[in-house]
Design a protein around this motif. Structure first.
Motif, PDB file in Angstrom:
ATOM      1  N   UNK A 181      -8.418  -5.078  14.022  1.00  0.00           N
ATOM      2  CA  UNK A 181      -7.963  -3.743  13.627  1.00  0.00           C
ATOM      3  C   UNK A 181      -6.860  -3.869  12.589  1.00  0.00           C
ATOM      4  N   UNK A 182      -6.982  -3.101  11.533  1.00  0.00           N
ATOM      5  CA  UNK A 182      -5.931  -3.029  10.514  1.00  0.00           C
ATOM      6  C   UNK A 182      -5.842  -1.578  10.025  1.00  0.00           C
ATOM      7  N   UNK A 183      -4.841  -1.242   9.227  1.00  0.00           N
ATOM      8  CA  UNK A 183      -4.687   0.167   8.798  1.00  0.00           C
ATOM      9  C   UNK A 183      -5.902   0.734   8.072  1.00  0.00           C
ATOM     10  N   UNK A 184      -6.600  -0.103   7.314  1.00  0.00           N
ATOM     11  CA  UNK A 184      -7.771   0.394   6.589  1.00  0.00           C
ATOM     12  C   UNK A 184      -8.840   0.910   7.543  1.00  0.00           C
ATOM     13  N   UNK A 185      -8.967   0.268   8.706  1.00  0.00           N
ATOM     14  CA  UNK A 185     -10.006   0.683   9.652  1.00  0.00           C
ATOM     15  C   UNK A 185      -9.659   2.002  10.342  1.00  0.00           C
ATOM     16  N   UNK A 186      -8.385   2.398  10.285  1.00  0.00           N
ATOM     17  CA  UNK A 186      -8.043   3.715  10.820  1.00  0.00           C
ATOM     18  C   UNK A 186      -8.796   4.816  10.084  1.00  0.00           C
ATOM     19  N   UNK A 187      -9.155   4.548   8.830  1.00  0.00           N
ATOM     20  CA  UNK A 187      -9.865   5.547   8.028  1.00  0.00           C
ATOM     21  C   UNK A 187     -11.372   5.281   7.980  1.00  0.00           C
ATOM     22  N   UNK A 188     -11.764   4.013   7.884  1.00  0.00           N
ATOM     23  CA  UNK A 188     -13.184   3.698   7.711  1.00  0.00           C
ATOM     24  C   UNK A 188     -13.976   3.800   9.013  1.00  0.00           C
ATOM     25  N   UNK A 207      -1.070  -9.372   2.716  1.00  0.00           N
ATOM     26  CA  UNK A 207      -1.794  -8.269   2.072  1.00  0.00           C
ATOM     27  C   UNK A 207      -1.389  -8.146   0.604  1.00  0.00           C
ATOM     28  N   UNK A 208      -0.079  -8.372   0.301  1.00  0.00           N
ATOM     29  CA  UNK A 208       0.392  -8.279  -1.083  1.00  0.00           C
ATOM     30  C   UNK A 208      -0.128  -9.447  -1.914  1.00  0.00           C
ATOM     31  N   UNK A 209      -0.151 -10.635  -1.304  1.00  0.00           N
ATOM     32  CA  UNK A 209      -0.673 -11.803  -2.008  1.00  0.00           C
ATOM     33  C   UNK A 209      -2.135 -11.589  -2.387  1.00  0.00           C
ATOM     34  N   UNK A 210      -2.917 -11.089  -1.429  1.00  0.00           N
ATOM     35  CA  UNK A 210      -4.346 -10.881  -1.706  1.00  0.00           C
ATOM     36  C   UNK A 210      -4.549  -9.802  -2.761  1.00  0.00           C
ATOM     37  N   UNK A 211      -3.654  -8.803  -2.758  1.00  0.00           N
ATOM     38  CA  UNK A 211      -3.753  -7.756  -3.772  1.00  0.00           C
ATOM     39  C   UNK A 211      -3.446  -8.308  -5.162  1.00  0.00           C
ATOM     40  N   UNK A 212      -2.448  -9.189  -5.242  1.00  0.00           N
ATOM     41  CA  UNK A 212      -2.098  -9.782  -6.535  1.00  0.00           C
ATOM     42  C   UNK A 212      -3.205 -10.719  -7.017  1.00  0.00           C
ATOM     43  N   UNK A 213      -3.839 -11.419  -6.059  1.00  0.00           N
ATOM     44  CA  UNK A 213      -4.928 -12.336  -6.409  1.00  0.00           C
ATOM     45  C   UNK A 213      -6.209 -11.589  -6.763  1.00  0.00           C
ATOM     46  N   UNK A 214      -6.439 -10.465  -6.078  1.00  0.00           N
ATOM     47  CA  UNK A 214      -7.658  -9.682  -6.277  1.00  0.00           C
ATOM     48  C   UNK A 214      -7.267  -8.213  -6.517  1.00  0.00           C
ATOM     49  N   UNK A 215      -6.886  -7.857  -7.747  1.00  0.00           N
ATOM     50  CA  UNK A 215      -6.435  -6.486  -8.032  1.00  0.00           C
ATOM     51  C   UNK A 215      -7.464  -5.423  -7.632  1.00  0.00           C
ATOM     52  N   UNK A 216      -8.736  -5.796  -7.557  1.00  0.00           N
ATOM     53  CA  UNK A 216      -9.770  -4.842  -7.173  1.00  0.00           C
ATOM     54  C   UNK A 216      -9.609  -4.337  -5.750  1.00  0.00           C
ATOM     55  N   UNK A 217      -8.797  -5.055  -4.928  1.00  0.00           N
ATOM     56  CA  UNK A 217      -8.583  -4.625  -3.544  1.00  0.00           C
ATOM     57  C   UNK A 217      -7.751  -3.356  -3.465  1.00  0.00           C
ATOM     58  N   UNK A 218      -7.175  -2.905  -4.605  1.00  0.00           N
ATOM     59  CA  UNK A 218      -6.352  -1.692  -4.582  1.00  0.00           C
ATOM     60  C   UNK A 218      -7.153  -0.500  -4.081  1.00  0.00           C
ATOM     61  N   UNK A 219      -8.481  -0.528  -4.299  1.00  0.00           N
ATOM     62  CA  UNK A 219      -9.318   0.586  -3.829  1.00  0.00           C
ATOM     63  C   UNK A 219      -9.285   0.689  -2.313  1.00  0.00           C
TER      64      UNK A 219
END
Length: 253
Positions: free
Chosen positions: A36-43, A210-222
């Motif tokens: 469980x993570x915050x994204x799954x609260x919506x999906x 989460x920030x590291x992965x966002x910097x590595x994969x900017x497409x994760x911003x969606x």
């Protein structure tokens, strides 16, 4: 405990591993573990079937730091983050020590093969009794289930991604005769095989993966753009509780 629209078990890594051991030693049926993570609260609530699978799960681990902080704010719960990738490693370590048999299903053939080799090197006494890539056709699924049962695997790792892995478990759990623990591990095999790099220790230690992965994969911003909204909803929920205001019930539970 319920965090907005999803649930999470109040566990830390030690408690999660103890529950896995209990499931294998004392269980008489397959037990599922989902993250469980915050994204799954919506999906998750958007898919009624998937929401039901999460409601019925045997253990929902706090994979994201946002869920841990929300649980502390809303319930003063003393739980720690349990990243799915680290729990899988701990289950492999436990299985190697206790002699549990492990089956791996998911990912590409190359990632599946390579991750099994890496795990065998890390845990020489680990019994990987079978594996399959994630491209099994529906008509071949009975054969795969038979292979899992004939291997007498007690631990099954599903690397199919969400929601596919949760739905696979719900469909086939009654056909699994020897599996006692089934963990949905998403893309964990990619990090084990080395095709995807996990955040360095520094970022993990300070809960900034989460920030590291966002910097590595900017497409994760969606996907991660919901994080500020999650934080605001948790704060609103806390204010409502202090004010004694009942939260509107979700469309289904």
């Amino acid at each position: 405990m319920k965090i907005l629209n999803v649930w999470v078990d109040p566990v830390d890594m030690k408690g999660a591993v103890e529950r896995v051991e209990h499931f294998v030693e004392q269980g008489t049926r397959p037990h599922c573990i989902f993250a469980v993570n915050p994204e799954k609260n919506f999906s998750v609530p958007r898919d009624r079937e998937l929401h039901g699978h999460f409601a019925a799960a045997d253990m929902l681990i706090p994979d994201g730091i946002g869920v841990v902080m929300a649980a502390r704010l809303l319930y003063r719960a003393r739980l720690g983050r349990v990243p799915g990738v680290e729990l899988m490693e701990e289950i492999c370590r436990l299985s190697a020590r206790k002699g549990y048999r492990v089956f791996i299903y998911g990912a590409s053939e190359e990632v599946s093969r390579r991750s099994a080799e890496v795990l065998q090197v890390r845990y020489p006494s680990l019994q990987i009794v079978g594996r399959s890539n994630g491209f099994v056709k529906e008509g071949e699924m009975p054969d795969l289930v038979n292979r899992i049962n004939e291997s007498q695997a007690q631990v099954l790792f599903l690397a199919l991604g969400s929601p596919r892995q949760e739905k696979w478990f719900a469909t086939h759990r009654d056909q699994l005769t020897t599996v006692r623990v089934c963990q949905g591990i998403g893309g964990t095999l990619d990090t084990i095989a080395g095709t995807v790099r996990r955040a360095p220790e520094f970022w993990c230690r300070f809960n900034l993966e989460w920030l590291y992965r966002l910097l590595e994969e900017p497409g994760r911003i969606r996907r991660q753009k919901v994080l500020p909204l999650f934080a605001l909803l948790v704060i609103r929920e806390k204010v409502r509780r202090i004010a004694g205001i009942r939260r509107d019930a979700p469309a289904f539970q």
